[in-house]
Design an enzyme around this catalytic site. Structure first.
Site, PDB file in Angstrom:
ATOM      1  N   HIS A  47       8.982 -15.026  -2.836  1.00  0.00           N
ATOM      2  CA  HIS A  47       9.168 -16.063  -3.780  1.00  0.00           C
ATOM      3  C   HIS A  47      10.703 -15.911  -4.503  1.00  0.00           C
ATOM      4  CE1 HIS A  47       5.197 -17.790  -2.826  1.00  0.00           C
ATOM      5  NE2 HIS A  47       4.718 -16.598  -3.376  1.00  0.00           N
TER       6      HIS A  47
ATOM      7  N   HIS B 155      -7.113 -20.058  -8.041  1.00  0.00           N
ATOM      8  CA  HIS B 155      -6.417 -21.320  -7.668  1.00  0.00           C
ATOM      9  C   HIS B 155      -7.258 -22.759  -7.826  1.00  0.00           C
ATOM     10  CE1 HIS B 155      -4.611 -17.878  -5.631  1.00  0.00           C
ATOM     11  NE2 HIS B 155      -3.643 -18.495  -5.465  1.00  0.00           N
TER      12      HIS B 155
ATOM     13  N   GLU C 102       5.206 -19.231   0.615  1.00  0.00           N
ATOM     14  CA  GLU C 102       4.374 -17.995   0.877  1.00  0.00           C
ATOM     15  C   GLU C 102       4.471 -16.914   2.107  1.00  0.00           C
ATOM     16  OE1 GLU C 102       2.066 -17.227  -1.769  1.00  0.00           O
ATOM     17  OE2 GLU C 102       2.534 -19.380  -2.563  1.00  0.00           O
TER      18      GLU C 102
ATOM     19  N   HIS D 293       5.490  -9.506  -1.536  1.00  0.00           N
ATOM     20  CA  HIS D 293       5.076 -10.865  -1.184  1.00  0.00           C
ATOM     21  C   HIS D 293       5.464 -11.796  -2.352  1.00  0.00           C
ATOM     22  CE1 HIS D 293       2.523 -14.704  -0.614  1.00  0.00           C
ATOM     23  NE2 HIS D 293       2.372 -14.571  -1.870  1.00  0.00           N
ATOM     24  N   GLU D 294       5.436 -11.455  -3.606  1.00  0.00           N
ATOM     25  CA  GLU D 294       5.936 -11.861  -4.873  1.00  0.00           C
ATOM     26  C   GLU D 294       7.516 -11.848  -4.770  1.00  0.00           C
ATOM     27  OE1 GLU D 294       4.166 -13.806  -6.459  1.00  0.00           O
ATOM     28  OE2 GLU D 294       2.140 -13.106  -5.849  1.00  0.00           O
TER      29      GLU D 294
END
Length: 611
Positions: free
Chosen positions: A371, A497, A395, A367-368
């Site tokens: 980015h 968040h 995302e 996932h990261e």
């Protein structure tokens, strides 16, 4: 920079036509984009230093540089008012100026801006420094969220132990921030009005460039909710069987401390006690990763290999030299929440993650790295376009790869899954496991921002802010806290968040559009053929598909240079966000849940229905 701006603007006096003015404006954009990249690079460096090592000095330096940049952005805002950019013929020039006209928090007066930085730093620092005492040893009080508390929440099946850690964490991560959060909402609203928005909710939604976007999401969520209700009902049925009536009601909301996640945002950690076919082994390669000597470094190298196999960009050396891929053992406080960073230079991209060798972390790595791939693909764009088509796109990219990586097919390919027997029961188990992450997450993500929208819009009285939060969580997710919460508590900022002022709608959007991306990539790769059982969507592995990689390149390289429907169209020919691909992916599970709900009298709704 000021001399350069004055020189360019002076040229306007001798420009007698719109075409000449637009040429001057274009030159201004070229120069200001370079200046913005330089300033943002410096600010990102000090932010990285603070997030990697939370000290008073690093906080002071971060706030100092941020305040300087705020002044710079105010100068830019004044400069662009001298251009008649709304009349220009070039859509690209108009789009860049429109982006520059949004100054965000920099619009605040200097004193207010400084105060905002203070309250945000205080909330983020409070979250990072939470420590609780051991349930079985009250003298040991050094347990942090990551990794100690999260591991306990994930693995323990003792309701009292789970209740203890939940209460301890929420009391320390959320409640102390209330006064700071109230000031944050006040300053957020003031900033929004200075930017000609009604409130902070409108500011966040404006990033999606569609006045009907909120309504669209509500409609998509309503389409998906019946499947969520089925999953929720089945999980409650199984938890009731496991814990008994005194712990889990047959008809009420789910006690969130039993769901394997501090925020009940994903429930896959309790798959061992709620899977449809418990006699079938679940796909979890964590032990195999450890047995094979996996390290955080190897996990990232494998992620890099996946992107390269699709013909996408290789991680630059700067990434390996400057990233933090494991939790430092020097005792420092840092933000362990996994994050990817763009430093707005060529190839200077990094990840900060306290990586552990587990299957879940393996997926997080991908996932990261999604980015990072996005950063690399659009780094040729002007500064104002060096971001995602909308926040959700950023995302979604890595999550598409995570969907592929999590398939039995891919895990077998890389030698992590052995002797796996694929049959319908195993497939339902795997789909249910995925639903515990992907479907369960949707109402959680929606409420994180619906709650803050309500506060920004003044729709919740300040004296009822905490109750408003839990009402939303129960209404949308059907969960409840393990202990009574009152207005003496303040629980929303116990999510990183919320404490860190990160808009959360991006994750909801991501969890919808990632299935659209995945479906199209799988069809392009020849891994999914609709209505053919030999090529199901839920076992599609796009590893090695240069054709699928080209779809990503077409979209990612645009950055924010086009409205997001254009970027979506560049990927798969569609221009609207829908939940159809989600429904297609989970259709076999839906059919099974519908059948078992009738056979076992397992209800779907969480209110006023008996098993």
């Amino acid at each position: 920079m000021k001399l350069l701006v004055v020189t360019i603007l002076a040229g306007l006096a001798v420009c007698h036509g719109a075409t000449k003015e637009e040429i001057v404006a274009t030159e201004y954009l070229q120069n200001i984009n370079k200046e913005l990249a330089k300033h943002t690079n410096v600010e990102t460096e000090v932010s990285w230093a603070y997030a990697s090592n939370i000290t008073d000095e690093n906080e002071r330096l971060r706030n100092e540089i941020s305040a300087e940049n705020a002044k710079f952005l105010k100068e830019v805002a004044k400069d662009i008012q001298k251009f008649n950019w709304r009349t220009y013929g070039s859509a690209d020039v108009r789009r860049q100026f429109k982006s520059l006209s949004k100054t965000g928090y920099s619009a605040l007066p200097a004193e207010d801006y400084a105060e905002l930085l203070e309250v945000l730093s205080a909330m983020e620092s409070n979250f990072a420094k939470v420590r609780v005492c051991d349930y079985k040893n009250s003298a040991k009080c050094d347990l942090s969220l990551d990794p100690e508390i999260e591991e306990i929440i994930t693995k323990s099946r003792d309701p009292e132990e789970l209740k203890y850690y939940w209460t301890q964490f929420y009391d320390k991560a959320g409640t102390p921030t209330r006064s700071n959060f109230e000031k944050y909402v006040e300053l957020n609203t003031k900033s929004a009005k200075l930017n000609n928005f009604t409130d902070g909710a409108e500011v966040w939604l404006d990033e999606y460039e569609d006045a009907t976007f909120e309504d669209q999401l509500e409609a998509i969520f309503e389409d998906i909710k019946p499947l969520y209700d089925q999953v929720h009902g089945y999980v409650r049925y199984r938890l009731n069987k496991f814990y008994g009536d005194e712990v889990v009601s047959k008809t009420g909301p789910l006690p969130m401390h039993l769901l394997g996640n501090m925020w009940a945002q994903q429930w896959s950690s309790i798959a061992d006690i709620v899977s449809p076919f418990p006699e079938k082994p679940l796909v979890d390669v964590s032990d195999e990763m450890v047995a094979q000597g996996y390290t955080p470094l190897k996990m990232f190298q494998m992620g890099d290999d996946f992107f390269q196999s699709m013909g996408l960009k290789k991680l630059p050396q700067e990434f390996w030299d400057k990233s933090i891929l494991e939790k430092p053992d020097d005792g420092r406080d840092l933000v362990c929440h996994a994050s990817a960073w763009d430093f707005y230079l060529t190839d200077d991209v990094r990840i900060k993650q306290c990586t552990r060798v587990t299957q879940d972390q393996f997926f997080t790595v991908h996932h990261e790295m999604g980015h990072i791939q996005y950063f690399l693909q659009y780094q040729h764009q002007p500064f104002v376009y060096r971001t995602g088509a909308n926040p959700g796109f950023h995302e979604a990219v890595g999550d598409v790869l995570s969907l592929s990586v999590s398939t039995p097919k891919h895990l077998e390919r890389v030698g992590l899954l052995k002797n796996y027997v694929s049959d319908n029961e195993a497939r339902i188990n795997q789909l249910f496991l995925t639903a515990l992450d992907k479907i369960v997450f949707l109402p959680f993500a929606f409420t994180m921002d619906k709650y803050r929208w309500a506060l920004f819009r003044g729709q919740a009285d300040k004296s009822e802010w905490n109750c408003a939060f839990w009402k939303l969580r129960e209404e949308y997710s059907g969960i409840e806290p393990p202990v009574v919460r009152t207005e003496k508590d303040f629980d929303a900022p116990a999510k990183y968040h919320v404490s860190a002022d990160v808009e959360y709608l991006r994750y909801l959007v991501s969890f919808i559009i990632q299935f659209q991306f995945y479906k199209s990539a799988c069809i392009t790769a020849g891994e999914y053929v609709p209505n053919q059982t030999e090529y199901p969507l839920d076992n599609c592995d796009i590893y090695g598909s240069k054709e699928a990689g080209k779809l990503f390149e077409n979209m990612l390289s645009l950055g924010a240079s086009k409205p997001w429907p254009d970027a979506l169209e560049a990927f798969n020919g569609e221009r609207t966000m829908t939940g159809k691909a989600i429904a297609e992916y989970f259709e076999p599970l839906r059919v099974w849940l519908e059948a078992v709900a009738v056979e076992s009298l397992c209800h779907q709704r969480y209110k006023n229905v008996d098993l």
